[in-house]
Design a protein around this motif. Structure first.
Motif, PDB file in Angstrom:
ATOM      1  N   ARG A   1       3.606  55.192  72.989  1.00  0.00           N
ATOM      2  CA  ARG A   1       3.508  53.462  73.044  1.00  0.00           C
ATOM      3  C   ARG A   1       4.330  53.181  71.603  1.00  0.00           C
ATOM      4  O   ARG A   1       5.173  52.830  71.059  1.00  0.00           O
ATOM      5  CB  ARG A   1       2.650  52.891  72.856  1.00  0.00           C
ATOM      6  N   ARG A   2       3.507  54.620  70.365  1.00  0.00           N
ATOM      7  CA  ARG A   2       4.353  54.227  68.876  1.00  0.00           C
ATOM      8  C   ARG A   2       6.194  54.981  69.243  1.00  0.00           C
ATOM      9  O   ARG A   2       6.447  53.830  68.316  1.00  0.00           O
ATOM     10  CB  ARG A   2       4.091  55.902  68.397  1.00  0.00           C
ATOM     11  N   VAL A   3       6.532  55.752  70.083  1.00  0.00           N
ATOM     12  CA  VAL A   3       8.136  56.086  70.231  1.00  0.00           C
ATOM     13  C   VAL A   3       8.742  54.183  70.667  1.00  0.00           C
ATOM     14  O   VAL A   3       9.791  53.807  70.389  1.00  0.00           O
ATOM     15  CB  VAL A   3       8.249  56.857  70.917  1.00  0.00           C
ATOM     16  N   ARG A   4       8.199  53.813  72.149  1.00  0.00           N
ATOM     17  CA  ARG A   4       8.984  52.463  72.525  1.00  0.00           C
ATOM     18  C   ARG A   4       8.968  51.608  71.530  1.00  0.00           C
ATOM     19  O   ARG A   4      10.061  51.424  71.856  1.00  0.00           O
ATOM     20  CB  ARG A   4       7.908  52.408  73.564  1.00  0.00           C
ATOM     21  N   GLU A   5       7.574  51.239  70.574  1.00  0.00           N
ATOM     22  CA  GLU A   5       8.111  50.070  69.602  1.00  0.00           C
ATOM     23  C   GLU A   5       8.992  50.604  68.959  1.00  0.00           C
ATOM     24  O   GLU A   5      10.013  49.619  68.411  1.00  0.00           O
ATOM     25  CB  GLU A   5       6.361  50.399  69.035  1.00  0.00           C
ATOM     26  N   ALA A   6       9.130  51.751  68.037  1.00  0.00           N
ATOM     27  CA  ALA A   6      10.407  52.002  67.422  1.00  0.00           C
ATOM     28  C   ALA A   6      11.245  52.041  67.807  1.00  0.00           C
ATOM     29  O   ALA A   6      12.190  51.576  67.203  1.00  0.00           O
ATOM     30  CB  ALA A   6       9.764  53.807  66.524  1.00  0.00           C
ATOM     31  N   GLU A   7      11.828  52.775  69.324  1.00  0.00           N
ATOM     32  CA  GLU A   7      12.963  51.895  69.514  1.00  0.00           C
ATOM     33  C   GLU A   7      13.618  50.868  69.724  1.00  0.00           C
ATOM     34  O   GLU A   7      14.365  50.359  69.827  1.00  0.00           O
ATOM     35  CB  GLU A   7      12.937  52.676  71.069  1.00  0.00           C
ATOM     36  N   GLU A   8      12.156  49.657  70.041  1.00  0.00           N
ATOM     37  CA  GLU A   8      12.633  48.714  70.054  1.00  0.00           C
ATOM     38  C   GLU A   8      12.819  47.911  69.046  1.00  0.00           C
ATOM     39  O   GLU A   8      14.023  46.835  68.828  1.00  0.00           O
ATOM     40  CB  GLU A   8      11.574  47.968  70.432  1.00  0.00           C
ATOM     41  N   LEU A   9      12.215  48.014  67.545  1.00  0.00           N
ATOM     42  CA  LEU A   9      12.323  47.888  66.805  1.00  0.00           C
ATOM     43  C   LEU A   9      13.967  48.446  65.730  1.00  0.00           C
ATOM     44  O   LEU A   9      14.455  48.072  64.912  1.00  0.00           O
ATOM     45  CB  LEU A   9      11.414  48.613  65.582  1.00  0.00           C
ATOM     46  N   GLY A  10      15.088  49.335  66.730  1.00  0.00           N
ATOM     47  CA  GLY A  10      15.769  50.385  66.031  1.00  0.00           C
ATOM     48  C   GLY A  10      15.834  50.868  65.257  1.00  0.00           C
ATOM     49  O   GLY A  10      16.564  51.774  64.253  1.00  0.00           O
ATOM     50  N   ALA A  11      14.908  51.529  65.400  1.00  0.00           N
ATOM     51  CA  ALA A  11      13.776  52.399  64.151  1.00  0.00           C
ATOM     52  C   ALA A  11      13.783  53.669  65.268  1.00  0.00           C
ATOM     53  O   ALA A  11      12.726  54.246  64.428  1.00  0.00           O
ATOM     54  CB  ALA A  11      12.936  52.019  63.055  1.00  0.00           C
ATOM     55  N   GLY A  12      13.985  54.062  65.840  1.00  0.00           N
ATOM     56  CA  GLY A  12      13.299  55.374  66.582  1.00  0.00           C
ATOM     57  C   GLY A  12      13.207  56.746  65.460  1.00  0.00           C
ATOM     58  O   GLY A  12      13.648  56.649  64.650  1.00  0.00           O
ATOM     59  N   PHE A  13      12.564  57.692  66.379  1.00  0.00           N
ATOM     60  CA  PHE A  13      12.089  59.116  65.250  1.00  0.00           C
ATOM     61  C   PHE A  13      13.635  59.885  65.050  1.00  0.00           C
ATOM     62  O   PHE A  13      13.756  59.828  67.160  1.00  0.00           O
ATOM     63  CB  PHE A  13      10.803  59.372  65.943  1.00  0.00           C
ATOM     64  N   ASP A  14      13.875  60.470  65.218  1.00  0.00           N
ATOM     65  CA  ASP A  14      14.852  61.683  65.020  1.00  0.00           C
ATOM     66  C   ASP A  14      13.702  63.295  65.962  1.00  0.00           C
ATOM     67  O   ASP A  14      15.106  63.839  66.578  1.00  0.00           O
ATOM     68  CB  ASP A  14      15.126  62.044  63.703  1.00  0.00           C
ATOM     69  N   LEU A  15      13.093  63.069  65.606  1.00  0.00           N
ATOM     70  CA  LEU A  15      11.705  64.133  66.122  1.00  0.00           C
ATOM     71  C   LEU A  15      11.261  64.223  66.220  1.00  0.00           C
ATOM     72  O   LEU A  15      10.371  62.741  66.038  1.00  0.00           O
ATOM     73  CB  LEU A  15      12.019  65.359  65.041  1.00  0.00           C
TER      74      LEU A  15
END
Length: 116
Positions: A9-23
Motif C-alpha cells: 500500500r505504501r509503495v503504491r501510494e508513493a508511486e501515485e504521488l510521483g515520489a516512489g521509493f528508490d529501493l
C-alpha cells in the motif's frame, strides 16, 4: 511497514504521488503477509527498482526463494550496517547505470579540478 500488505500500500501510494521509493528493504518474516508474498505484487505493478530481502534464514534454499520471489539481493540478519550500506549503494548505482539515458554531469571536484 508492519506487514507486507501495508508495504504494498505504501509503495503504491508513493508511486501515485510521483515520489516512489528508490529501493525497498523487504523483511521476509512479517506477520499477515510476508516479504515473499509482498514482492510478487510489487513486481507485477511494475516496480523495477531494487528490492533487498532481509532474512534470518541463512540456508541457500532460503536465499534462492527470495531471489525467485523477485528480490535483487539478500541480506542476512543480524544486519551488518556497513555491509548493508555498501550493498545498497552498489544496487542503486547498478540500477541507475542500467536505466540511464544520459551521462551524469561531472562536477569540478569529481573531475579532480579545484574550485579555488
Amino acid at each position: 511497514a508492519e506487514n507486507g500488505l501495508a508495504g504494498i500500500r505504501r509503495v503504491r501510494e508513493a508511486e501515485e504521488l510521483g515520489a516512489g521509493f528508490d529501493l525497498i528493504l523487504m523483511d521476509m518474516q512479517m506477520p499477515s503477509m510476508d516479504g515473499e508474498a509482498a514482492t510478487g505484487p510489487l513486481r507485477q505493478d511494475g516496480f523495477d527498482r531494487p528490492i533487498v530481502a532481509l532474512t534470518a534464514q541463512t540456508r541457500a534454499e532460503a536465499r534462492e526463494a527470495c531471489l525467485r520471489a523477485g528480490c535483487d539481493d539478500v541480506a542476512s540478519k543480524p544486519i551488518d550496517r556497513r555491509m548493508l550500506v555498501v550493498g545498497v549503494a552498489q544496487l542503486l548505482r547498478s540500477h541507475r547505470d542500467k536505466t540511464r539515458t544520459e551521462p551524469d554531469e561531472i562536477s569540478p571536484r569529481a573531475a579532480g579540478k579545484s574550485r579555488d
